[in-house]
Design a protein around this motif. Structure first.
Motif, PDB file in Angstrom:
ATOM      1  N   TYR A  50      47.140  -1.473   6.764  1.00  0.00           N
ATOM      2  CA  TYR A  50      48.289  -1.587   7.419  1.00  0.00           C
ATOM      3  C   TYR A  50      49.455  -1.899   6.412  1.00  0.00           C
ATOM      4  O   TYR A  50      50.408  -2.625   6.773  1.00  0.00           O
ATOM      5  N   GLY A  51      49.470  -1.282   5.268  1.00  0.00           N
ATOM      6  CA  GLY A  51      50.610  -1.195   4.410  1.00  0.00           C
ATOM      7  C   GLY A  51      51.174  -2.537   3.879  1.00  0.00           C
ATOM      8  O   GLY A  51      50.241  -3.388   3.447  1.00  0.00           O
ATOM      9  N   ALA A  52      52.358  -2.880   3.979  1.00  0.00           N
ATOM     10  CA  ALA A  52      52.874  -4.035   3.476  1.00  0.00           C
ATOM     11  C   ALA A  52      52.490  -5.326   4.054  1.00  0.00           C
ATOM     12  O   ALA A  52      52.206  -6.428   3.518  1.00  0.00           O
ATOM     13  N   ARG A  53      52.042  -5.182   5.307  1.00  0.00           N
ATOM     14  CA  ARG A  53      51.173  -6.441   5.863  1.00  0.00           C
ATOM     15  C   ARG A  53      50.020  -6.900   5.220  1.00  0.00           C
ATOM     16  O   ARG A  53      50.016  -7.899   4.856  1.00  0.00           O
ATOM     17  N   ASP A  54      48.961  -5.884   4.705  1.00  0.00           N
ATOM     18  CA  ASP A  54      48.072  -6.268   3.939  1.00  0.00           C
ATOM     19  C   ASP A  54      48.364  -6.681   2.642  1.00  0.00           C
ATOM     20  O   ASP A  54      47.889  -7.717   1.968  1.00  0.00           O
ATOM     21  N   LEU A  55      49.456  -6.205   2.050  1.00  0.00           N
ATOM     22  CA  LEU A  55      49.966  -6.618   0.827  1.00  0.00           C
ATOM     23  C   LEU A  55      50.410  -7.804   0.601  1.00  0.00           C
ATOM     24  O   LEU A  55      50.411  -8.763  -0.368  1.00  0.00           O
ATOM     25  N   ALA A  56      50.977  -8.380   1.693  1.00  0.00           N
ATOM     26  CA  ALA A  56      51.506  -9.811   1.717  1.00  0.00           C
ATOM     27  C   ALA A  56      50.301 -10.821   1.393  1.00  0.00           C
ATOM     28  O   ALA A  56      50.545 -11.821   0.760  1.00  0.00           O
ATOM     29  N   LEU A  57      49.202 -10.533   1.889  1.00  0.00           N
ATOM     30  CA  LEU A  57      48.056 -11.414   1.435  1.00  0.00           C
ATOM     31  C   LEU A  57      47.416 -10.874  -0.026  1.00  0.00           C
ATOM     32  O   LEU A  57      47.038 -11.965  -0.881  1.00  0.00           O
ATOM     33  N   ILE A  58      47.179  -9.492   0.023  1.00  0.00           N
ATOM     34  CA  ILE A  58      46.738  -9.331  -1.338  1.00  0.00           C
ATOM     35  C   ILE A  58      47.373  -9.662  -2.609  1.00  0.00           C
ATOM     36  O   ILE A  58      46.734  -9.957  -3.613  1.00  0.00           O
ATOM     37  N   TYR A  59      48.826  -9.256  -2.556  1.00  0.00           N
ATOM     38  CA  TYR A  59      49.604  -9.924  -3.830  1.00  0.00           C
ATOM     39  C   TYR A  59      49.962 -11.427  -3.819  1.00  0.00           C
ATOM     40  O   TYR A  59      49.939 -12.080  -4.624  1.00  0.00           O
ATOM     41  N   GLY A  60      50.361 -11.914  -2.228  1.00  0.00           N
ATOM     42  CA  GLY A  60      50.797 -13.194  -2.116  1.00  0.00           C
ATOM     43  C   GLY A  60      50.074 -14.213  -2.800  1.00  0.00           C
ATOM     44  O   GLY A  60      50.676 -15.003  -3.657  1.00  0.00           O
ATOM     45  N   LEU A  61      48.567 -14.381  -2.300  1.00  0.00           N
ATOM     46  CA  LEU A  61      47.680 -15.271  -2.893  1.00  0.00           C
ATOM     47  C   LEU A  61      47.658 -15.395  -4.385  1.00  0.00           C
ATOM     48  O   LEU A  61      47.823 -16.469  -5.059  1.00  0.00           O
ATOM     49  N   PRO A  62      47.401 -14.484  -5.125  1.00  0.00           N
ATOM     50  CA  PRO A  62      47.119 -14.280  -6.478  1.00  0.00           C
ATOM     51  C   PRO A  62      48.451 -14.904  -7.465  1.00  0.00           C
ATOM     52  O   PRO A  62      48.241 -15.396  -8.272  1.00  0.00           O
ATOM     53  N   LEU A  63      49.432 -13.923  -6.837  1.00  0.00           N
ATOM     54  CA  LEU A  63      50.509 -13.962  -7.648  1.00  0.00           C
ATOM     55  C   LEU A  63      51.310 -15.225  -7.380  1.00  0.00           C
ATOM     56  O   LEU A  63      52.215 -15.613  -8.384  1.00  0.00           O
ATOM     57  N   THR A  64      51.217 -15.985  -6.216  1.00  0.00           N
ATOM     58  CA  THR A  64      51.530 -17.389  -5.951  1.00  0.00           C
ATOM     59  C   THR A  64      51.151 -18.351  -6.990  1.00  0.00           C
ATOM     60  O   THR A  64      51.634 -19.270  -7.514  1.00  0.00           O
ATOM     61  N   ALA A  65      49.687 -17.923  -7.245  1.00  0.00           N
ATOM     62  CA  ALA A  65      48.909 -18.822  -8.147  1.00  0.00           C
ATOM     63  C   ALA A  65      49.406 -18.958  -9.469  1.00  0.00           C
ATOM     64  O   ALA A  65      49.642 -19.433 -10.421  1.00  0.00           O
ATOM     65  N   VAL A  66      49.669 -17.437  -9.916  1.00  0.00           N
ATOM     66  CA  VAL A  66      50.465 -17.124 -11.302  1.00  0.00           C
ATOM     67  C   VAL A  66      51.594 -18.025 -11.570  1.00  0.00           C
ATOM     68  O   VAL A  66      51.904 -18.404 -12.573  1.00  0.00           O
ATOM     69  N   ILE A  67      52.625 -17.698 -10.714  1.00  0.00           N
ATOM     70  CA  ILE A  67      53.879 -18.174 -10.496  1.00  0.00           C
ATOM     71  C   ILE A  67      53.601 -19.790 -10.809  1.00  0.00           C
ATOM     72  O   ILE A  67      54.372 -20.510 -11.771  1.00  0.00           O
ATOM     73  N   ALA A  68      52.728 -20.447  -9.851  1.00  0.00           N
ATOM     74  CA  ALA A  68      52.613 -21.888 -10.082  1.00  0.00           C
ATOM     75  C   ALA A  68      52.189 -22.402 -11.373  1.00  0.00           C
ATOM     76  O   ALA A  68      52.449 -23.304 -11.889  1.00  0.00           O
ATOM     77  N   PHE A  69      51.306 -21.620 -11.928  1.00  0.00           N
ATOM     78  CA  PHE A  69      50.847 -21.825 -13.181  1.00  0.00           C
ATOM     79  C   PHE A  69      51.731 -21.881 -14.341  1.00  0.00           C
ATOM     80  O   PHE A  69      51.998 -22.676 -15.228  1.00  0.00           O
ATOM     81  N   ILE A  70      52.617 -20.634 -14.387  1.00  0.00           N
ATOM     82  CA  ILE A  70      53.795 -20.432 -15.221  1.00  0.00           C
ATOM     83  C   ILE A  70      54.681 -21.696 -15.160  1.00  0.00           C
ATOM     84  O   ILE A  70      55.224 -22.244 -16.115  1.00  0.00           O
ATOM     85  N   VAL A  71      54.948 -22.107 -13.879  1.00  0.00           N
ATOM     86  CA  VAL A  71      56.214 -23.233 -13.923  1.00  0.00           C
ATOM     87  C   VAL A  71      55.602 -24.540 -14.213  1.00  0.00           C
ATOM     88  O   VAL A  71      56.328 -25.312 -14.618  1.00  0.00           O
ATOM     89  N   PHE A  72      54.351 -24.802 -13.833  1.00  0.00           N
ATOM     90  CA  PHE A  72      53.786 -26.137 -13.733  1.00  0.00           C
ATOM     91  C   PHE A  72      52.891 -26.279 -15.269  1.00  0.00           C
ATOM     92  O   PHE A  72      52.693 -27.389 -15.353  1.00  0.00           O
ATOM     93  N   SER A  73      52.585 -25.353 -15.779  1.00  0.00           N
ATOM     94  CA  SER A  73      51.566 -25.444 -16.830  1.00  0.00           C
ATOM     95  C   SER A  73      52.458 -26.054 -18.140  1.00  0.00           C
ATOM     96  O   SER A  73      51.613 -26.829 -19.009  1.00  0.00           O
ATOM     97  N   GLY A  74      53.574 -25.923 -18.427  1.00  0.00           N
ATOM     98  CA  GLY A  74      54.142 -26.144 -19.732  1.00  0.00           C
ATOM     99  C   GLY A  74      53.925 -25.109 -20.880  1.00  0.00           C
ATOM    100  O   GLY A  74      54.349 -25.528 -21.872  1.00  0.00           O
ATOM    101  N   SER A  75      53.111 -24.016 -20.371  1.00  0.00           N
ATOM    102  CA  SER A  75      53.038 -23.256 -21.371  1.00  0.00           C
ATOM    103  C   SER A  75      54.183 -22.637 -21.784  1.00  0.00           C
ATOM    104  O   SER A  75      55.108 -22.324 -20.953  1.00  0.00           O
ATOM    105  N   PRO A  76      54.249 -22.042 -23.453  1.00  0.00           N
ATOM    106  CA  PRO A  76      55.752 -21.678 -23.785  1.00  0.00           C
ATOM    107  C   PRO A  76      55.606 -20.167 -23.308  1.00  0.00           C
ATOM    108  O   PRO A  76      54.704 -19.460 -22.949  1.00  0.00           O
ATOM    109  N   PHE A  77      56.941 -19.669 -23.049  1.00  0.00           N
ATOM    110  CA  PHE A  77      57.346 -18.463 -22.610  1.00  0.00           C
ATOM    111  C   PHE A  77      56.916 -17.424 -23.845  1.00  0.00           C
ATOM    112  O   PHE A  77      57.092 -17.868 -25.074  1.00  0.00           O
TER     113      PHE A  77
END
Length: 370
Positions: free
Chosen positions: A139-166
């Protein structure tokens, strides 16, 4: 990149489209599972040989990250080869896609703080996976909202809150959002192509089974319905009725007013049929000015009642045509199916009853005898 205009599925085809999408889920999941089981071992070997790990624990983490995708792929192949017709394929395909992106996202997080080539290697893998799974969506972008959304939200949260250097050279990180955009476009285009293909197929099938002038089912379509009703009647020991209907003196209408007016009469007749018949009754243009009506679960009394109702609906009021109001009548032959009869035999008896109706003065319904 231009995307064609979205074409919605008509409501009457929604159920068929849903079945088509489940079938697509089976094919995509089967292919994706094969790809996973072939390429994941290769990438694991490449990891172990081309990239040096500081300790064995890191190797085991990479193996554990890959394990859910492998288990899901094996599960999909086993269910597929069991020929299980259930609706499991779509949710399992969705979960498999999610596990693949999640696997690469987890490895990206694991190596984010590194300032070396391994992060670049993982980023390239994540980018490739983001684009690849877009081709395996239903179902196209509707499927990708879940497939991309959950893992990449976790990645962004890690980058923001982990304190790891850029990273010192973050340019390669720009490939990730670019890959997401490309993936959404690919998935959307594929979904729209699935819709267009389905609609074209349905329209072709509809035109093959529909009379172009009246919009009623044609002879081919009714033959399919007759076969299904005959089989059901044999199985359930029930009866159905066949009504052969023919316009009275239709040739005179064509001769006096022309074939265009004759076509108008046939079109109006089709409307009166559909407005008069009950929900389960069916009518088809059998040929020329002749129509066949199929009445399920019929008795002689109920079949004759339907025939009389149709005859009266045709006789009054007159047909409003471009040549003025025309008085049109209909003759009908009614035959009740017998358990020992073939379809052709019951149609033949209805046809003979129709001939008797014509002989006895037209504008009447006659019940077939022996």
């Amino acid at each position: 990149m231009m995307m064609s205009k979205h074409v919605p599925i008509p409501p009457e085809w929604q159920a068929d489209f849903l079945l088509k999408q489940f079938s697509l889920s089976h094919r995509l999941g089967y292919s994706l599972s094969g790809v996973v089981l072939v390429f994941l071992p290769i990438f694991t070997i490449l990891d172990a040989t081309l990239v040096s790990y500081a300790d064995g624990e890191l190797i085991w983490k990479h193996i554990l990250f890959r394990l859910p995708a492998v288990i899901l792929a094996i599960t999909f192949l086993l269910l597929h080869h069991k020929k299980d017709p259930g609706f499991w394929a779509y949710p399992l395909l969705l979960t498999l896609n999610l596990s693949i992106v999640g696997m690469m996202a987890a490895m990206f997080v694991l190596h984010y703080s590194e300032q070396g080539g391994h992060l670049l290697y993982i980023t390239q893998g994540l980018t490739l996976v983001i684009i690849t799974v877009a081709t395996a969506t239903v179902y196209g972008a509707r499927d990708l909202a879940l497939i991309y959304g959950l893992p990449l939200t976790a990645v962004i949260a890690f980058i923001v809150f982990s304190g790891s250097p850029f990273p010192d050279n973050p340019i390669h990180l720009a490939f990730i959002p670019a890959a997401i955009g490309i993936g959404v476009v690919i998935a959307t285009m594929l979904y729209q192509e699935h819709q267009r293909t389905f609609i074209a197929s349905q329209q072709l099938e509809h035109s093959a089974l529909t009379d172009a002038l009246t919009g009623l089912p044609n002879r081919r379509s009714m033959q399919t319905d007759l076969q299904a009703e005959w089989s059901r009647a044999k199985r359930d020991e029930q009866c159905f009725a066949v009504l052969m209907a023919d316009l009275d003196r239709f040739k005179a209408v064509n001769d006096q007013h022309g074939h265009e007016v004759g076509d108008e009469v046939l079109t109006i007749l089709a409307t009166r049929f559909t407005n008069t018949l009950r929900g389960g009754d069916r009518v088809a243009r059998w040929g020329g000015e002749e129509f066949l009506l199929l009445i399920p679960n019929a008795t002689e009394e109920s079949a004759m009642a339907v025939a009389e109702k149709v005859r009266r609906a045709v006789a009054e009021p007159p047909f409003a045509t471009s040549a003025g109001n025309l008085a049109v009548t209909l003759s009908l032959g009614v035959a009740l199916h017998r358990q020992t009869e073939s379809i052709d035999e019951v149609i033949s008896r209805a046809d003979k009853a129709l001939y008797r109706a014509k002989q006895e003065g037209r504008n009447r319904a006659v019940l077939a005898g022996d």
